[in-house]
Motif scaffolding. Sequence first.
Motif, PDB file in Angstrom:
ATOM      1  N   SER A 220     -68.013  75.871  42.619  1.00 50.83           N
ATOM      2  CA  SER A 220     -69.224  75.570  41.680  1.00 50.83           C
ATOM      3  C   SER A 220     -70.290  76.771  41.450  1.00 50.83           C
ATOM      4  CB  SER A 220     -69.840  74.320  42.316  1.00 50.83           C
ATOM      5  OG  SER A 220     -70.619  74.817  43.490  1.00 50.83           O
ATOM      6  N   ILE A 221     -69.844  77.839  42.139  1.00 54.87           N
ATOM      7  CA  ILE A 221     -70.816  78.915  41.823  1.00 54.87           C
ATOM      8  C   ILE A 221     -70.983  79.381  40.530  1.00 54.87           C
ATOM      9  CG2 ILE A 221     -70.597  81.614  42.059  1.00 54.87           C
ATOM     10  CD1 ILE A 221     -70.027  81.229  44.809  1.00 54.87           C
ATOM     11  N   ALA A 222     -70.084  79.284  39.577  1.00 52.87           N
ATOM     12  CA  ALA A 222     -70.159  79.813  37.979  1.00 52.87           C
ATOM     13  C   ALA A 222     -70.425  78.467  37.275  1.00 52.87           C
ATOM     14  CB  ALA A 222     -68.750  80.493  37.806  1.00 52.87           C
ATOM     15  N   ASP A 223     -70.571  77.332  37.815  1.00 53.23           N
ATOM     16  CA  ASP A 223     -70.824  76.225  36.944  1.00 53.23           C
ATOM     17  C   ASP A 223     -72.343  75.965  36.542  1.00 53.23           C
ATOM     18  OD1 ASP A 223     -70.947  73.648  35.871  1.00 53.23           O
ATOM     19  OD2 ASP A 223     -70.056  72.652  37.578  1.00 53.23           O
ATOM     20  N   PRO A 224     -72.842  76.111  35.151  1.00 55.93           N
ATOM     21  CA  PRO A 224     -74.079  75.935  34.892  1.00 55.93           C
ATOM     22  C   PRO A 224     -74.546  74.558  35.129  1.00 55.93           C
ATOM     23  CG  PRO A 224     -72.512  75.827  32.742  1.00 55.93           C
ATOM     24  CD  PRO A 224     -71.678  76.452  34.149  1.00 55.93           C
ATOM     25  N   ILE A 237     -73.069  70.053  29.291  1.00 59.01           N
ATOM     26  CA  ILE A 237     -73.827  71.444  29.697  1.00 59.01           C
ATOM     27  C   ILE A 237     -72.959  72.343  29.700  1.00 59.01           C
ATOM     28  CG2 ILE A 237     -74.745  72.730  31.521  1.00 59.01           C
ATOM     29  CD1 ILE A 237     -76.618  70.378  32.310  1.00 59.01           C
ATOM     30  N   ARG A 238     -71.671  72.172  30.347  1.00 55.62           N
ATOM     31  CA  ARG A 238     -70.488  73.178  30.257  1.00 55.62           C
ATOM     32  C   ARG A 238     -69.829  73.354  29.104  1.00 55.62           C
ATOM     33  NH1 ARG A 238     -69.086  69.160  34.597  1.00 55.62           N
ATOM     34  NH2 ARG A 238     -69.846  69.994  36.399  1.00 55.62           N
ATOM     35  N   SER A 239     -70.097  72.635  28.208  1.00 57.49           N
ATOM     36  CA  SER A 239     -69.603  72.661  26.846  1.00 57.49           C
ATOM     37  C   SER A 239     -70.559  73.624  26.005  1.00 57.49           C
ATOM     38  CB  SER A 239     -69.176  71.240  26.304  1.00 57.49           C
ATOM     39  OG  SER A 239     -68.788  71.390  24.713  1.00 57.49           O
ATOM     40  N   SER A 281     -88.910  61.252  31.873  1.00 59.82           N
ATOM     41  CA  SER A 281     -89.618  60.748  30.522  1.00 59.82           C
ATOM     42  C   SER A 281     -88.796  59.756  29.898  1.00 59.82           C
ATOM     43  CB  SER A 281     -89.799  61.954  29.533  1.00 59.82           C
ATOM     44  OG  SER A 281     -88.742  62.536  29.011  1.00 59.82           O
ATOM     45  N   GLY A 282     -87.320  59.446  30.361  1.00 60.28           N
ATOM     46  CA  GLY A 282     -86.563  58.615  29.644  1.00 60.28           C
ATOM     47  C   GLY A 282     -86.027  59.278  28.175  1.00 60.28           C
ATOM     48  N   ALA A 283     -86.094  60.562  27.988  1.00 60.80           N
ATOM     49  CA  ALA A 283     -85.581  61.227  26.983  1.00 60.80           C
ATOM     50  C   ALA A 283     -84.112  61.221  26.892  1.00 60.80           C
ATOM     51  CB  ALA A 283     -86.282  62.461  26.656  1.00 60.80           C
ATOM     52  N   ASN A 284     -83.592  61.465  25.817  1.00 63.06           N
ATOM     53  CA  ASN A 284     -81.947  61.528  25.703  1.00 63.06           C
ATOM     54  C   ASN A 284     -81.611  62.732  24.770  1.00 63.06           C
ATOM     55  OD1 ASN A 284     -81.184  59.248  27.179  1.00 63.06           O
ATOM     56  ND2 ASN A 284     -82.046  57.839  25.606  1.00 63.06           N
ATOM     57  N   GLY A 285     -82.395  63.818  24.920  1.00 68.52           N
ATOM     58  CA  GLY A 285     -82.209  64.973  24.163  1.00 68.52           C
ATOM     59  C   GLY A 285     -80.901  65.809  24.645  1.00 68.52           C
ATOM     60  N   ARG A 286     -80.338  66.479  23.704  1.00 69.10           N
ATOM     61  CA  ARG A 286     -78.958  67.247  24.183  1.00 69.10           C
ATOM     62  C   ARG A 286     -79.493  68.506  24.835  1.00 69.10           C
ATOM     63  NH1 ARG A 286     -75.236  69.237  19.737  1.00 69.10           N
ATOM     64  NH2 ARG A 286     -73.918  69.347  21.628  1.00 69.10           N
ATOM     65  N   PRO A 287     -78.653  68.776  25.795  1.00 64.05           N
ATOM     66  CA  PRO A 287     -78.770  69.990  26.680  1.00 64.05           C
ATOM     67  C   PRO A 287     -78.755  71.169  25.813  1.00 64.05           C
ATOM     68  CG  PRO A 287     -77.102  68.561  27.747  1.00 64.05           C
ATOM     69  CD  PRO A 287     -77.234  68.070  26.275  1.00 64.05           C
ATOM     70  N   PHE A 288     -79.573  72.139  25.883  1.00 64.67           N
ATOM     71  CA  PHE A 288     -80.009  73.406  25.013  1.00 64.67           C
ATOM     72  C   PHE A 288     -78.930  74.521  25.497  1.00 64.67           C
ATOM     73  CE2 PHE A 288     -83.244  73.364  28.189  1.00 64.67           C
ATOM     74  CZ  PHE A 288     -83.146  74.481  28.829  1.00 64.67           C
ATOM     75  N   HIS A 289     -78.521  75.639  24.702  1.00 57.68           N
ATOM     76  CA  HIS A 289     -77.844  76.298  25.137  1.00 57.68           C
ATOM     77  C   HIS A 289     -78.704  77.725  25.779  1.00 57.68           C
ATOM     78  CE1 HIS A 289     -74.862  79.735  24.894  1.00 57.68           C
ATOM     79  NE2 HIS A 289     -75.768  80.604  24.511  1.00 57.68           N
ATOM     80  N   TYR A 290     -78.254  78.277  26.881  1.00 60.97           N
ATOM     81  CA  TYR A 290     -79.211  79.034  27.677  1.00 60.97           C
ATOM     82  C   TYR A 290     -78.349  80.318  28.108  1.00 60.97           C
ATOM     83  CZ  TYR A 290     -81.825  81.497  31.167  1.00 60.97           C
ATOM     84  OH  TYR A 290     -82.415  82.621  31.880  1.00 60.97           O
ATOM     85  N   HIS A 291     -78.833  81.392  27.620  1.00 67.17           N
ATOM     86  CA  HIS A 291     -78.139  82.743  28.006  1.00 67.17           C
ATOM     87  C   HIS A 291     -79.318  83.825  28.520  1.00 67.17           C
ATOM     88  CE1 HIS A 291     -74.638  85.369  26.121  1.00 67.17           C
ATOM     89  NE2 HIS A 291     -74.752  85.379  27.519  1.00 67.17           N
TER      90      HIS A 291
END
Length: 440
Positions: A220-224, A237-239, A281-291
């Motif tokens: 899991s070391i390289a798993d975001p 998130i992985r996708s 908060s109960g939000a259902n937003g999509r995960p964002f892309h982080y780099h």
Amino acid sequence: MAHAKRVSHAISSAAVSERDLDVVVFGATGVTGRRVAAYLAERAPETALRWAAAARDPAKLERVLGEVGASAPETIAADVDDADSLAAMASRTRVVLNLVGPYTTYGRPVIEACVACAAHYVDLTGEIPFVRRIIDDFDFRAADAQIKLVQVCGFEALPPDLSVLLAAEAARERWDEDLSEAELHVSLTRPPGLPRPSDMVSGGTAQSMVAATGGEDSSSIADPAALIPDAAVAAEIRSRSPISIMPRRSPRGAVVAPMAPAAFINPAVIHRTAWLLAAESGANGRPFHYHEGVSLSGSAASLPLRLAAAGALAGAQAALGRVARAQPSVRRRVAGALGAILPSSGYGPAAERLEAWGWRMSLEARTTGGHKVGVEVESEGHPGYLATARMLGEAGLLLAEPGLTPERAGCLTPAAALGTACVERFEHARLRFAVSPEHP
């Protein structure tokens, strides 16, 4: 394994207020621990802080602290192999700052003591598989004890974690939108003269990487999404935000190398922050892309050298990832060999070179509606040791004072534990955050 939905618990100030100490620095004889103690000694007159330093050998502790001019009001004998000594330490203080690593090897007993004695806990681990095991085993227990367990709370991952949260809050306040992507670049100013091997990675950091690679669940070391217990969110998130270590060129022409000491630490923490706050908060937003990455700027003539340096760092991290995914017997053999070859704990940068460093983080984020928001972070002092020590010390002060941080409990990230209302306090630690002005 199924996971129950995690909920937030309000922290009762009575849980940690009836103590004779505010903060204890455990492991204060180490390269970073002694700097944390020095920072608390500097801040104590301004804050009425009641603090103590703890280590296995109090005589050595007093000698080491004397060398850095950080005489502690009290020293405490505590040893990771002595559960009673850990309990005695944790029962006296509101916050334990744990500097004894590698945490995969030595961290769990300290966490056990803090949960049993209702003391907030903070450490500097970058050992993501260990962090995940602590979440699985202690999240609900810590919430029930009404305490915060805050890991990865140094250069990795406090500044980037708070930066992304500042950008997300600005996006919601200005446009009522979530983040869709965020990119963070770090630039470093080194001390004059030739670089030294000890400038970048101490023995403690090297041994922590070895422990994480050879430990259980090291794949899991390289798993975001390593710190996300929700399987559906983790898959997205992985996708959407896979970790990349390939060197690249920035729009401004700099070579961007993978984050040092590893590209596998900050993303997991930042995505957990977003997940925790969305669940709250109960939000259902999509995960964002982080780099993210380290920006290597220079002249055109230096481009081949900068590309070579970025490639070498990427190759080393790729090799680490391959070892982490190998069979357990292979991992143990490689980790054992590396542990014997690499510097041991106690090896670190020369004291006279710690102050001369400077560094900057630049975050550029885009919202779901296409708006842009930026966050700039500036600091001075060696990022992994001096600056980290200062920010860890200030985090301990914030947690020790009831009402200064959000009313959350459990296994929290730095941003979720501290919140953004505290960012000005980090100016004491020479860490400055600035959100870009709103565009017309």
